[in-house]
Design an enzyme around this catalytic site. Structure first.
Site, mmCIF file in Angstrom:
data_model
loop_
_atom_site.group_PDB
_atom_site.id
_atom_site.type_symbol
_atom_site.label_atom_id
_atom_site.label_comp_id
_atom_site.label_asym_id
_atom_site.label_seq_id
_atom_site.Cartn_x
_atom_site.Cartn_y
_atom_site.Cartn_z
ATOM 1 N N ASP A 42 0.849 -1.191 0.000
ATOM 2 C CA ASP A 42 0.000 0.000 0.000
ATOM 3 C C ASP A 42 0.888 1.246 0.000
ATOM 4 O OD1 ASP A 42 -2.396 1.405 0.135
ATOM 5 O OD2 ASP A 42 -2.403 1.436 2.328
ATOM 6 N N HIS A 43 0.780 2.053 -1.029
ATOM 7 C CA HIS A 43 1.553 3.303 -1.140
ATOM 8 C C HIS A 43 3.053 3.117 -0.939
ATOM 9 C CE1 HIS A 43 -1.972 5.773 -1.571
ATOM 10 N NE2 HIS A 43 -2.521 5.095 -0.584
ATOM 11 N N GLY B 202 -8.351 8.616 5.524
ATOM 12 C CA GLY B 202 -8.748 8.992 6.887
ATOM 13 C C GLY B 202 -10.179 9.494 6.908
ATOM 14 N N HIS C 209 -9.192 4.582 -3.258
ATOM 15 C CA HIS C 209 -8.539 4.676 -1.947
ATOM 16 C C HIS C 209 -9.378 5.569 -1.040
ATOM 17 C CE1 HIS C 209 -4.314 3.055 -2.521
ATOM 18 N NE2 HIS C 209 -4.929 2.797 -3.665
ATOM 19 N N THR D 232 -9.250 3.185 8.279
ATOM 20 C CA THR D 232 -9.701 3.900 9.487
ATOM 21 C C THR D 232 -10.982 3.313 10.085
ATOM 22 O OG1 THR D 232 -8.739 5.888 8.546
ATOM 23 C CG2 THR D 232 -10.230 6.208 10.390
HETATM 24 ZN ZN LIG Z 1 -4.432 4.880 -0.189
#
Ligand SMILES: [Zn+2]
Length: 273
Positions: free
Chosen positions: A79-80, A175, A202, A227
């Site tokens: 991820d990222h 988030g 995302h 989150t």
């Molecule tokens: Zn992401």
């Protein structure tokens, strides 16, 4: 069974549903996520995030073992990823998908760096996810609108890089939201008309079930959630008034799983594998 991310995404695209990519940054949550997938006869793309798991080899091999033992398809997705080295280490650590995120770089650099990693990853059957536009962190609606994907780039980017999946900025943010969540479905339709490469979202948390269900029905193949899973785990822990951490782990497991299964239903992926 361990599969690469593209294998799962192709089936989601064909079936008209999305697969959840939960952030699983410890063994407890990796086990819970796989358990939820098995009970609901569905696949998962487990997202492993570098800053939270710097020891990629150690944890990657644990998740690889769990995925291989699973009765349903599981992919292990970076991820990222920030650097070239992280991408190579992810491949070496058993990940079956990498995400070199160069969305904060000039477009031509993004294309060149991701195309190079696609060549390497495909040689060993690992999938690659790119990102254009930029999905930020807890952004205001005005900032989100400024960073939306430009549809004309989708064709150029997918053709020149050869990515297996493309994260597009169409309204979500990582988030929690600073303003009212939105997804630009016209923009999504324009992107879908341009490419056959599976498109991914995302920042699924706190977007709302209705918008996410519509995104899944409208052609988004993977939705990242972090989150909301952690907050639901924390909620159950707090509500139980946990004073003994050892006894509280079951609430974290339960809260994470409950929310993950909820999203599996919202995304239409239950009983599809
Ligand atoms: Zn992401």
């Amino acid at each position: 069974m361990l599969v690469n991310s593209r294998w799962i995404l192709d089936r989601a695209k064909e079936g008209g549903f999305a697969v959840c990519a939960p952030n699983t940054n410890n063994e407890t949550f990796a086990r819970v996520a796989i358990e939820a997938a098995e009970e609901n006869h569905t696949a998962l793309i487990l997202d492993l995030n570098y800053p939270q798991i710097p020891d990629m080899v150690f944890f990657g091999r644990i998740v690889e073992r769990l995925a291989k033992d699973a009765s349903v398809p599981i992919a292990i997705q970076q991820d990222h990823g920030g650097t070239y080295e992280q991408a190579i280490w992810a491949i070496r650590s058993g990940y079956t998908g990498i995400m070199p995120d160069r969305s904060d770089k000039p477009y031509e650099e993004n294309v060149a760096e991701v195309a190079e990693l696609v060549k390497i990853a495909h040689a060993v059957n690992v999938s690659v996810e790119g990102e254009i536009g930029h999905v930020g962190m807890e952004d205001e609606p005005d900032t989100i609108r400024k960073n939306l994907v430009q549809p004309e780039m989708v064709k150029d980017y997918t053709e020149r890089t050869g990515v297996d999946a493309l994260a597009i900025a169409i309204g979500t943010t990582h988030g929690l939201y600073a303003g009212k969540p939105f997804i630009d479905f016209d923009l999504l339709a324009q992107c879908l008309a341009i490419t056959d490469v599976p498109l991914v979202l995302h920042g699924g948390s706190s977007t709302g079930d209705e918008l996410l269900a519509q995104a899944a029905r409208s052609g988004i193949c993977k939705i990242n959630i972090c989150t909301d899973l952690l907050m639901n785990a924390a909620r159950l822990w707090n509500e139980a008034g946990v004073t003994d951490a050892g006894k509280g782990v079951k609430y974290l497991r339960q809260g994470y799983k409950e929310k993950l299964v909820h999203y599996m239903n919202v995304f239409g992926q239950v009983d599809k594998f």
